[in-house]
Design an enzyme around this catalytic site. Structure first.
Site, PDB file in Angstrom:
ATOM      1  N   TYR A 184      -2.724   4.182  -2.366  1.00 30.92           N
ATOM      2  CA  TYR A 184      -1.545   5.056  -2.198  1.00 30.92           C
ATOM      3  C   TYR A 184      -0.270   4.404  -2.725  1.00 30.92           C
ATOM      4  CZ  TYR A 184       2.252   7.738  -0.168  1.00 30.92           C
ATOM      5  OH  TYR A 184       3.427   8.432   0.007  1.00 30.92           O
ATOM      6  N   LYS A 228       1.964   5.539  -6.046  1.00 28.45           N
ATOM      7  CA  LYS A 228       3.371   5.943  -5.968  1.00 28.45           C
ATOM      8  C   LYS A 228       4.223   5.060  -6.894  1.00 28.45           C
ATOM      9  CE  LYS A 228       4.844   8.821  -3.664  1.00 28.45           C
ATOM     10  NZ  LYS A 228       4.905  10.302  -3.911  1.00 28.45           N
TER      11      LYS A 228
END
Ligand SMILES: NC(=O)C1=CN([C@@H]2O[C@H](COP(=O)(O)OP(=O)(O)OC[C@H]3O[C@@H](n4cnc5c(N)ncnc54)[C@H](O)[C@@H]3O)[C@@H](O)[C@H]2O)C=CC1
Ligand SMILES: C[C@@H](CO)CCC[C@@H](C)[C@H]1CC[C@H]2[C@@H]3[C@H](O)CC4=CC(=O)CC[C@]4(C)[C@H]3CC[C@]12C
Length: 369
Positions: free
Chosen positions: A159, A163
């Site tokens: 994650y 990002k």
């Protein structure tokens, strides 16, 4: 695309517009962007609340679509003046594979950028995350840092990696020529942990507390500070920066901004108790009830169980080695960059943010699954 003659006639697109943050951005735009003519809400899953929106003179167009599908993104972006790209796969619990997270968060963002370039859309706001900075895998504290604070950003988890890559793509795209020859103007907002009405994790923790007879058990030392920001203020920052990006492209283009407000610096659990305490829950223990090594053992056990059970069912509890490390590492921001660059002041005070969230939690009382 936008010129002064079109100033009252703007078309905005919000990707992920039916998510927790996206819904607040959509509602905020309708309330606070008087130049809006059409608001396109693009999401994989459209929410029923869209049907009941008070849209006034604004045309709201719901678009069910997938950011990983370039042609769907291009069709949605065509003719928009501004794109607010909040869509993303927010998964730190091992629900999705790292490939899927990458596809949605990185490839999806690349598709949004290319769609802007191809169709001539000039302004792009990207919802990034504090996680592009940290906490890093070494657990270094980031204490009241700002956008310029040096910090060793090193990620292993899919994650934050996704990002960070997506944010980089967005910032590098600033200045690219879009169809028609004008420059693309981009910026990224980095919220810390968002809370407020619709926050799924707060809901899960509330239900968990109810199941445990109104108690939660302290697992994280109270001294570990975790940055939090109210969803209404994050939404307001998106609306404001999107507006000012059009007025002050040279200053704002290619910049990153942490999202901040006056929510207090506390540990993750103590902060949650500011909301859940008045809703009838109690945090047991002034210090963590279990030693860190035992919590880490349980977190690793959860990870092992998740792996073993994967062929049969999805086991994705809140506690895993990554979330434990996140909750156990101080990460707080203290900055006024958004105020200096585009005049941001939080729209909601801490008291207001807290009361609104408490009201929302209380409204689900008795509906525990
Ligand atoms: N929740 C938090 O504490 C924080 C969230 N963020 C970022 O804010 C953004 C919004 O997050 P939340 O609202 O919390 O998550 P969310 O999961 O509630 O909203 C994300 C939305 O994106 C949509 N979406 C997912 N995959 C899609 C796809 N392939 N195509 C189109 N739409 C898709 C989902 O259906 C959902 O409505 C994300 O980019 C996230 O990384 C950043 C910092 C903190
Ligand atoms: C060990 C548990 C004992 O009570 C507590 C576990 C809490 C975790 C589930 C959360 C702690 C920190 C949260 C993350 C943080 O707020 C930053 C985030 C930014 C994002 O961009 C997405 C959400 C999140 C990763 C958020 C997720 C939940 C926590 C890991």
């Amino acid at each position: 695309m936008a010129d002064s003659a079109q100033a009252q006639e703007l078309v905005y697109l919000v990707t992920g517009g039916c998510g927790f943050l996206g819904e607040h951005v959509v509602r905020m735009l309708l309330q606070r962007e008087p130049r809006l003519r059409e608001l396109r809400v693009f999401d994989l899953h459209l929410g029923p609340w869209l049907e009941e929106l008070q849209t006034g003179p604004v045309q709201v167009t719901a678009i069910q679509g997938d950011v990983t599908q370039a042609h769907e993104v291009t069709a949605a972006v065509a003719g928009a003046h501004v794109v607010i790209h909040t869509a993303g796969l927010v998964d730190v619990f091992g629900r999705a594979s790292s490939e899927t997270i990458h596809e949605v968060n990185v490839q999806g963002t690349q598709n949004v950028i290319e769609a802007c370039v191809q169709t001539g859309t000039q302004f792009l706001v990207y919802t990034s995350s504090m996680e592009v900075v940290g906490p890093n895998i070494k657990g270094h504290p980031f204490y009241r840092g700002n956008e310029d604070t040096p910090y060793e950003a090193a990620h292993r988890h899919p994650y934050p990696r996704s990002k960070a890559l997506a944010e980089q793509l967005v910032l590098e795209a600033n200045g690219r020529k879009v169809h028609g020859g004008l420059p693309l103007v981009t910026c990224a907002l980095r919220p810390t942990g968002i809370y407020g009405e619709g926050h799924q994790i707060m809901r899960d923790i509330y239900y968990q507390g109810q199941r445990l007879g109104g108690r939660l058990f302290r697992a994280i030392p109270a001294s570990v500070e975790h940055g939090r920001v109210y969803v209404g203020n994050v939404a307001w920052m998106h609306v404001l920066v999107a507006r000012e990006l059009q007025q002050q492209a040279a200053l704002l283009g290619g910049q990153v901004y942490f999202c901040y407000d006056s929510s207090p610096y506390k540990s993750y659990e103590d902060f949650n108790m500011e909301i859940l305490g008045p809703c009838g829950l109690r945090l047991v223990g002034a210090r963590p009830l279990l030693p860190y090594w035992l919590l880490m053992f349980l977190a690793l056990l959860n990870a092992l169980l998740q792996w073993l059970l994967r062929p049969l069912l999805l086991y994705a509890p809140l506690l895993n080695p990554y979330t434990l490390a996140m909750a156990n590492t101080t990460f707080t921001v203290s900055t006024n960059k958004a105020q200096r660059h585009f005049g941001y002041e939080p729209l909601f005070s801490w008291e207001d943010s807290r009361n609104r969230t408490i009201r929302w939690v209380r409204a689900m009382d008795g509906s525990a699954p």
